[in-house]
Every structure is written in structure tokens, then in C-alpha cells.
Design a protein around this motif. Structure first.
Motif, PDB file in Angstrom:
ATOM      1  N   LYS A  12      29.285  -0.458 -23.340  1.00  0.00           N
ATOM      2  CA  LYS A  12      28.102  -0.758 -22.529  1.00  0.00           C
ATOM      3  C   LYS A  12      27.090  -1.494 -23.394  1.00  0.00           C
ATOM      4  N   GLU A  13      26.441  -2.475 -22.799  1.00  0.00           N
ATOM      5  CA  GLU A  13      25.435  -3.235 -23.525  1.00  0.00           C
ATOM      6  C   GLU A  13      24.051  -2.914 -22.995  1.00  0.00           C
ATOM      7  N   TYR A  14      23.087  -3.000 -23.903  1.00  0.00           N
ATOM      8  CA  TYR A  14      21.705  -2.683 -23.606  1.00  0.00           C
ATOM      9  C   TYR A  14      20.817  -3.798 -24.151  1.00  0.00           C
ATOM     10  N   ALA A  15      19.642  -3.920 -23.557  1.00  0.00           N
ATOM     11  CA  ALA A  15      18.623  -4.832 -24.056  1.00  0.00           C
ATOM     12  C   ALA A  15      17.469  -3.984 -24.576  1.00  0.00           C
ATOM     13  N   ILE A  50      19.930  -7.690 -27.941  1.00  0.00           N
ATOM     14  CA  ILE A  50      20.913  -7.238 -26.960  1.00  0.00           C
ATOM     15  C   ILE A  50      22.146  -6.802 -27.731  1.00  0.00           C
ATOM     16  N   GLY A  51      22.711  -5.652 -27.339  1.00  0.00           N
ATOM     17  CA  GLY A  51      23.919  -5.174 -27.995  1.00  0.00           C
ATOM     18  C   GLY A  51      24.269  -3.777 -27.522  1.00  0.00           C
ATOM     19  N   THR A  52      25.256  -3.183 -28.157  1.00  0.00           N
ATOM     20  CA  THR A  52      25.637  -1.809 -27.836  1.00  0.00           C
ATOM     21  C   THR A  52      24.566  -0.865 -28.388  1.00  0.00           C
ATOM     22  N   ALA A  53      24.625   0.373 -27.955  1.00  0.00           N
ATOM     23  CA  ALA A  53      23.656   1.359 -28.452  1.00  0.00           C
ATOM     24  C   ALA A  53      23.769   1.492 -29.975  1.00  0.00           C
ATOM     25  N   THR A  99      18.577   8.035 -29.991  1.00  0.00           N
ATOM     26  CA  THR A  99      17.189   7.587 -29.873  1.00  0.00           C
ATOM     27  C   THR A  99      17.121   6.339 -28.996  1.00  0.00           C
ATOM     28  N   ILE A 100      18.045   5.417 -29.204  1.00  0.00           N
ATOM     29  CA  ILE A 100      18.107   4.209 -28.378  1.00  0.00           C
ATOM     30  C   ILE A 100      18.320   4.584 -26.917  1.00  0.00           C
ATOM     31  N   LEU A 114      22.360  -3.033 -19.334  1.00  0.00           N
ATOM     32  CA  LEU A 114      22.736  -4.273 -18.664  1.00  0.00           C
ATOM     33  C   LEU A 114      23.878  -3.998 -17.693  1.00  0.00           C
ATOM     34  N   LEU A 115      23.855  -4.675 -16.567  1.00  0.00           N
ATOM     35  CA  LEU A 115      24.901  -4.526 -15.570  1.00  0.00           C
ATOM     36  C   LEU A 115      26.171  -5.223 -16.040  1.00  0.00           C
TER      37      LEU A 115
END
Length: 64
Positions: free
Chosen positions: A4-7, A17-20, A33-34, A56-57
Motif C-alpha cells: 500500500k502506498e501513502y502520501a 509518496i511511498g510505503t509506510a 507512527t506514519i 492512496l487508492l
């Protein structure tokens, strides 16, 4: 399986932007924490200028 990717934002500014795991390494904090930065309880406790994590979707294959 794709990670899963996050911003990660500070206010309206996109930081990364990247993984946790990647974001945790970037900010030198733990992975959890992220993930906490994305919770409603964290948002209630902090200002709009604080760090935020947005999941991110994923793009679904074959959805033409």
C-alpha cells in the motif's frame, strides 16, 4: 501482492509518496507512527499544519 502506498503531507505541501516503511525511514520514525498520522484521533489532536498521511487508492486492473 503490492504494498500500500501513502502520501505524507505537512499542511498542503506534499513531502513524499511511498510505503509506510519508506515514509518512516524518510521521517526517522516508526512505521506505526506514519499509520497513526492517518487516524481521525490524530487529526483531532493536531492543527492543519501538522503531518498527515493519506492512503492512496489502488488502480484496479481491467476497469476500462
Amino acid at each position: 501482492m503490492k504494498s500500500k502506498e501513502y502520501a505524507l503531507y505537512r499542511g498542503d505541501t506534499l513531502l513524499q509518496i511511498g510505503t509506510a516503511e519508506e515514509l518512516a525511514e524518510f521521517k526517522k520514525v516508526k512505521r506505526k507512527t506514519i499509520l497513526f498520522y492517518a487516524t481521525p484521533s490524530y487529526r483531532k489532536r493536531t492543527s492543519d499544519k501538522s503531518l498527515r498521511t493519506i492512503k492512496l487508492l489502488e488502480e484496479v486492473e481491467g476497469s476500462d
